[in-house]
Design a protein around this motif. Sequence first.
Motif, PDB file in Angstrom:
ATOM      1  N   SER A 353       0.834  -1.209   0.000  1.00  0.00           N
ATOM      2  CA  SER A 353       0.000   0.000   0.000  1.00  0.00           C
ATOM      3  C   SER A 353       0.864   1.252   0.000  1.00  0.00           C
ATOM      4  O   SER A 353       0.554   2.243  -0.676  1.00  0.00           O
ATOM      5  N   LEU A 354       1.955   1.220   0.742  1.00  0.00           N
ATOM      6  CA  LEU A 354       2.853   2.373   0.820  1.00  0.00           C
ATOM      7  C   LEU A 354       3.499   2.649  -0.534  1.00  0.00           C
ATOM      8  O   LEU A 354       3.545   3.798  -0.992  1.00  0.00           O
ATOM      9  N   VAL A 355       3.999   1.597  -1.181  1.00  0.00           N
ATOM     10  CA  VAL A 355       4.662   1.775  -2.480  1.00  0.00           C
ATOM     11  C   VAL A 355       3.660   2.287  -3.513  1.00  0.00           C
ATOM     12  O   VAL A 355       3.965   3.196  -4.307  1.00  0.00           O
ATOM     13  N   ARG A 356       2.452   1.726  -3.498  1.00  0.00           N
ATOM     14  CA  ARG A 356       1.425   2.174  -4.443  1.00  0.00           C
ATOM     15  C   ARG A 356       1.082   3.638  -4.203  1.00  0.00           C
ATOM     16  O   ARG A 356       0.901   4.421  -5.150  1.00  0.00           O
ATOM     17  N   SER A 357       1.025   4.036  -2.933  1.00  0.00           N
ATOM     18  CA  SER A 357       0.725   5.427  -2.592  1.00  0.00           C
ATOM     19  C   SER A 357       1.843   6.362  -3.047  1.00  0.00           C
ATOM     20  O   SER A 357       1.584   7.433  -3.602  1.00  0.00           O
ATOM     21  N   LEU A 358       3.082   5.941  -2.819  1.00  0.00           N
ATOM     22  CA  LEU A 358       4.222   6.767  -3.233  1.00  0.00           C
ATOM     23  C   LEU A 358       4.260   6.946  -4.742  1.00  0.00           C
ATOM     24  O   LEU A 358       4.569   8.030  -5.256  1.00  0.00           O
ATOM     25  N   LYS A 359       3.932   5.890  -5.462  1.00  0.00           N
ATOM     26  CA  LYS A 359       3.921   5.970  -6.922  1.00  0.00           C
ATOM     27  C   LYS A 359       2.910   7.015  -7.389  1.00  0.00           C
ATOM     28  O   LYS A 359       3.147   7.742  -8.364  1.00  0.00           O
ATOM     29  N   ALA A 360       1.792   7.120  -6.663  1.00  0.00           N
ATOM     30  CA  ALA A 360       0.764   8.087  -7.033  1.00  0.00           C
ATOM     31  C   ALA A 360       1.149   9.517  -6.651  1.00  0.00           C
ATOM     32  O   ALA A 360       0.982  10.447  -7.449  1.00  0.00           O
ATOM     33  N   ILE A 361       1.692   9.702  -5.446  1.00  0.00           N
ATOM     34  CA  ILE A 361       1.976  11.075  -5.004  1.00  0.00           C
ATOM     35  C   ILE A 361       3.181  11.682  -5.712  1.00  0.00           C
ATOM     36  O   ILE A 361       3.297  12.912  -5.781  1.00  0.00           O
ATOM     37  N   LEU A 362       4.065  10.846  -6.256  1.00  0.00           N
ATOM     38  CA  LEU A 362       5.207  11.395  -6.987  1.00  0.00           C
ATOM     39  C   LEU A 362       4.772  12.080  -8.283  1.00  0.00           C
ATOM     40  O   LEU A 362       5.539  12.831  -8.875  1.00  0.00           O
ATOM     41  N   LYS A 363       3.535  11.828  -8.688  1.00  0.00           N
ATOM     42  CA  LYS A 363       2.995  12.484  -9.875  1.00  0.00           C
ATOM     43  C   LYS A 363       2.300  13.801  -9.509  1.00  0.00           C
ATOM     44  O   LYS A 363       1.888  14.551 -10.397  1.00  0.00           O
ATOM     45  N   LEU A 364       2.146  14.052  -8.199  1.00  0.00           N
ATOM     46  CA  LEU A 364       1.494  15.276  -7.746  1.00  0.00           C
ATOM     47  C   LEU A 364       2.541  16.356  -7.480  1.00  0.00           C
ATOM     48  O   LEU A 364       3.741  16.112  -7.575  1.00  0.00           O
ATOM     49  N   SER A 365       2.064  17.544  -7.099  1.00  0.00           N
ATOM     50  CA  SER A 365       2.987  18.680  -6.909  1.00  0.00           C
ATOM     51  C   SER A 365       3.298  18.969  -5.445  1.00  0.00           C
ATOM     52  O   SER A 365       4.112  19.846  -5.153  1.00  0.00           O
ATOM     53  N   ASN A 366       2.652  18.240  -4.520  1.00  0.00           N
ATOM     54  CA  ASN A 366       2.855  18.505  -3.092  1.00  0.00           C
ATOM     55  C   ASN A 366       4.153  17.848  -2.618  1.00  0.00           C
ATOM     56  O   ASN A 366       4.195  16.655  -2.316  1.00  0.00           O
ATOM     57  N   LEU A 367       5.203  18.629  -2.523  1.00  0.00           N
ATOM     58  CA  LEU A 367       6.527  18.096  -2.194  1.00  0.00           C
ATOM     59  C   LEU A 367       6.621  17.644  -0.742  1.00  0.00           C
ATOM     60  O   LEU A 367       7.347  16.698  -0.419  1.00  0.00           O
ATOM     61  N   GLU A 368       5.888  18.300   0.161  1.00  0.00           N
ATOM     62  CA  GLU A 368       5.932  17.921   1.575  1.00  0.00           C
ATOM     63  C   GLU A 368       5.344  16.528   1.784  1.00  0.00           C
ATOM     64  O   GLU A 368       5.851  15.747   2.589  1.00  0.00           O
ATOM     65  N   VAL A 369       4.281  16.217   1.062  1.00  0.00           N
ATOM     66  CA  VAL A 369       3.688  14.884   1.158  1.00  0.00           C
ATOM     67  C   VAL A 369       4.651  13.846   0.597  1.00  0.00           C
ATOM     68  O   VAL A 369       4.826  12.761   1.170  1.00  0.00           O
ATOM     69  N   GLN A 370       5.285  14.157  -0.520  1.00  0.00           N
ATOM     70  CA  GLN A 370       6.262  13.242  -1.111  1.00  0.00           C
ATOM     71  C   GLN A 370       7.404  12.956  -0.136  1.00  0.00           C
ATOM     72  O   GLN A 370       7.794  11.800   0.079  1.00  0.00           O
ATOM     73  N   LYS A 371       7.911  14.014   0.472  1.00  0.00           N
ATOM     74  CA  LYS A 371       9.022  13.841   1.408  1.00  0.00           C
ATOM     75  C   LYS A 371       8.613  13.019   2.624  1.00  0.00           C
ATOM     76  O   LYS A 371       9.351  12.134   3.072  1.00  0.00           O
ATOM     77  N   LYS A 372       7.425  13.290   3.152  1.00  0.00           N
ATOM     78  CA  LYS A 372       6.959  12.553   4.332  1.00  0.00           C
ATOM     79  C   LYS A 372       6.760  11.071   4.013  1.00  0.00           C
ATOM     80  O   LYS A 372       7.108  10.193   4.813  1.00  0.00           O
ATOM     81  N   GLY A 373       6.219  10.776   2.829  1.00  0.00           N
ATOM     82  CA  GLY A 373       6.042   9.385   2.419  1.00  0.00           C
ATOM     83  C   GLY A 373       7.365   8.666   2.275  1.00  0.00           C
ATOM     84  O   GLY A 373       7.506   7.494   2.675  1.00  0.00           O
ATOM     85  N   LEU A 374       8.348   9.339   1.721  1.00  0.00           N
ATOM     86  CA  LEU A 374       9.686   8.737   1.564  1.00  0.00           C
ATOM     87  C   LEU A 374      10.372   8.565   2.917  1.00  0.00           C
ATOM     88  O   LEU A 374      11.137   7.616   3.117  1.00  0.00           O
ATOM     89  N   GLN A 375      10.106   9.461   3.852  1.00  0.00           N
ATOM     90  CA  GLN A 375      10.640   9.294   5.207  1.00  0.00           C
ATOM     91  C   GLN A 375      10.110   8.020   5.851  1.00  0.00           C
ATOM     92  O   GLN A 375      10.840   7.289   6.507  1.00  0.00           O
ATOM     93  N   LEU A 376       8.809   7.767   5.643  1.00  0.00           N
ATOM     94  CA  LEU A 376       8.212   6.547   6.182  1.00  0.00           C
ATOM     95  C   LEU A 376       8.830   5.315   5.526  1.00  0.00           C
ATOM     96  O   LEU A 376       9.168   4.340   6.218  1.00  0.00           O
ATOM     97  N   LEU A 377       8.976   5.349   4.220  1.00  0.00           N
ATOM     98  CA  LEU A 377       9.588   4.221   3.518  1.00  0.00           C
ATOM     99  C   LEU A 377      11.002   3.971   4.035  1.00  0.00           C
ATOM    100  O   LEU A 377      11.392   2.820   4.302  1.00  0.00           O
TER     101      LEU A 377
END
Length: 471
Positions: A353-377
């Motif tokens: 679920s985490l990897v699928r979510s990261l794949k989706a948010i990397l296509k968005l423009s919200n960099l803070e969400v991307q960074k937080k997701g990668l921190q969790l990973l």
Amino acid sequence: MSTLDVILEKIHLRHDPRWSARGVCVACVLELMDREDVSIVRKSAALADVLELLKIAGVVRGVIQQDKRVCLHFICTLMKMLNSVEDPAVLEQIIQVLVQLLLDLKEEHFVQYVLDELQTQLYKVGGGKRFPHLTFLGKLVDAVSFLAQMLTTTHLCVLECMCESMLNPDEVLKSAVCYVFRGVWASEAALQSLPHTLRERVCVLLLHTLTHACSLQLTINCLGLLLLMLRRGEMVCFLMNQKHNPPSEHEEESQCTELSNQHCSLPLILKRLFLGGDECVQVVSVRCVSAVLTHSPSQYCVPFIQADLPEFLFERLSSNNEVLLWSVYSCLLLLCEDAAFFSQCHSIYGIVSLVRSLKAILKLSNLEVQKKGLQLLTAILERQPTSVRLFPTVPGFVCIAEVVQEAVTSSCLRVATQAARAATALFRLHHQSSPIHFGELKRIVEALTSRCAELPSHITSQRRVGRGVCY
């Protein structure tokens, strides 16, 4: 602005001109509000005029303070109307006039008088009839900075009445009570003077209310109050230790016993709210969990993990709500600090679920969400026990490698740097698939090398001398 001397032409002629300002006669307004034979429509029109006049700073104050007895009489009349008026729109007008008038007067003794009157009226009326008074009090607490402290020092009886109202089945009333308590908890000075027993009593009542809340407004107001409570370590400790909440007062015993038939520990309450369909409630409930864990992950993670909250948090990573995603990432980041997160296999069940979510948010423009997701990973990759494989199959490893590679090529240096940390953890031997997928590893290394070549020369020179990159 309409002119009240036209509306009240029969009585206006006997009023001294000094009571008039910009077409509004304050004396006419007072007589109008006092008379029972005047329709609510006329009273509403008069209140609308007064509200318009109050927008001009000092005009009403200059007229009404010519005689403080008149001022007090006007306030008292309006407060009595809170008991008699049933039209919600007119009640809202009365409350607005009272709040704006007290702000315009700028004198503490008028606020003190209002609190005295509120205390008297709260004792006289019961049940849902207290709603207009509590709504007024909530707006007044927002508007007058020192009011919360006055409640906790000189008017504890008002707070006691509010506690009593929390046991009323009327959820609109309880929502108004929670809003007032939110104002009290938002004031550090007020909290310092709030008796310890009353503070704990409100906590217990809040847990009961959250357990049984049905309406969205009550739930949101309760969670807003809970978030403020969770800023203080001693409140977190008390709330987390409440499982079956006994009543603290004899007169409340029968009602509280009836409400405490269900288990109402804070972790289970927040889990139930998170499983609801409203995303706003989900966001706030997750932030409440994070607020608890921030005080001491080692002490409070286990109850939430035992409630299987991580499983449901991972499921919500399918959401496209960026605020919710950021909140869930942050909460999982705190939960994975405890070994139980991994021993109960939440990382294994949630990694897809985490990897699928990261794949989706990397296509968005919200960099803070991307960074937080990668921190969790990164945290999961670093803390996963070596004895338990995170990627038992090749496709699972390939998916996460593709996400890390894409993140490394991000135009945002902070995102790319966090992705590089994730890559470092991914390169560990116990994360490699069998057989080792060298093609994916090579592509990540090539992406890292290419990204480093793009960095400005002053940053790479800083890295060589061991100063690191400043973000």
